[in-house]
Design a protein around this motif. Sequence first.
Motif: not given
Length: 544
Positions: A292-297, A359-360, A363
Amino acid sequence: MFTGLDVAEPAAAAGSPDVHPGTPWAELLDGSDEMIFMVDRAGVVRVANTAAVNTLGLTVGHTVTTLPLAGVLQGPPGSFDLDLDERRLRGRGTPTGEWTRWYVRDVTDQVMRVDALLAERWRSAFLAEAGRRLGSCLNRVRAARTTAVLAVPALADCAVVVLDDERELAWFRVDVGPDDRTETTGCLSRRTLRPDSALDQAMTGLSVLDDPRLGDDIAALLAPGFGTVGSAMVVPLPGHTSPAGALVLARHAGRAPFETVEVHLVRQFAARAGAAISAATLYAAQADAAEAVQRSVEPPALPQVPGVALGAAYRPAWERLRIGGDFYDVRPAGDGSGTWMFVLGDVCGKGIEAAVQSGNTRQSLRALWLTERRPLRLLDLLNQATLAGDEPTMATLVVGTMATGADAEVTVTLATGGHAAPLLLHTDGTVAEVELSGTAIGLLNDAPFGETRLTLRSGQTLVLYTDGVTEARGRSTEHPLFGPERLAAEIQAYRGAPAAVIAERVAQRVTDWVGDRLQDDIAVLVIQAEPPPDTATGAKDTRP
């Protein structure tokens, strides 16, 4: 007390030179731990010491009828091993004239010690093998299957591993019959589980050992046609905080019941199996979270921008993670003006931590883009947001806007915070560095940032890249850097190629340069003013 018939000894024994009158033979024989007796050809016991009389039940003057000893004495003299009334006897016979001398020892304790040692070695080997095979299972279902496979037939004729879940209880069964071995899977609804059942008790951490009702209790989990359950037990599979499931073991009628030492072995085995299943469950949860983290970043797919050809390439230093600290993004401004926002950045660090920080940052930029579209002001706001965080992280970025104008021209505004200046590829093949400089974000409250504006004419290409490209060290002994000159030559060699080709070629050339020594992430973003359709040309490689 030594006893014997009042008869003459065989000639050979009477004429022995070792026999001396007055020798206390009775006392000598009765003082021996061995059972010593003599039998004539008719099978009649002629002489027997006290040990032989008490242990073997011999009577002087009578034949031996107790089996299997009688069968041994009736045969030719020699060595033998036999079980008599739960005793292990070991003896030998020696002919002496008309009689045969027999020497017998009780080796029950010795055999039991050897058997116990061999059994303990087997148990140790079994647990070691179980630990080895279960320790390599990072899949929950595979760990359950391995547990059941290991248990049959070593521990039982049928083994069922039940995995604990909130709604359904998945199970894996292995049973061995007279001709074959079968493996079956299935699931139970947790609502159908009786609160007082052995399986329910095992799920709460309690073991059920050979309860008279256990055969009927576990019948639904056993294979059809299993038959009468001779012995069974249901034990929990200990997990990290609660049981990971339960292990059901059943033996056919006629097989020895579970002994105390076997119960202890089963519990040790269950502890290893439970730890493996729990570890596999935790690994799966962590893998899902990491995914999930990988997909988000992960770098996003590039959008279609009218009049602009975009290309991007990404190579994380930790290839197995697919993510890192470098990032890029292209999004519409959202104000209806046809303006697009883009960024290419590099967060300090590597691996998961850098990926989360990137990612942060991405965003934060997306949120800022909703209210601010001026690149220089964006960097200032992002710097303030970064410094206001609990753990400010340094990052370098190039933030910009692009808008398509008349004559296939693209107006680009760039602002940088400590990032390498982009390269501009002209249509004549020359490559120039865009004059742009500034301070990285996350360092100073009033950090100076640089800004510039340029126009991409038809066919011109702007290449943005992270320092992982130019600072990549080669595979040779000197480990030279890839460097800006090599990068410029690579871009020049692909003059006229589509943006996607240029970006991927740069990343591939750097990857080839370092081999398996990639120490930093690589990110490339290419912005190209599209030529009119009737003047589009293919790629040209001018390298020798």
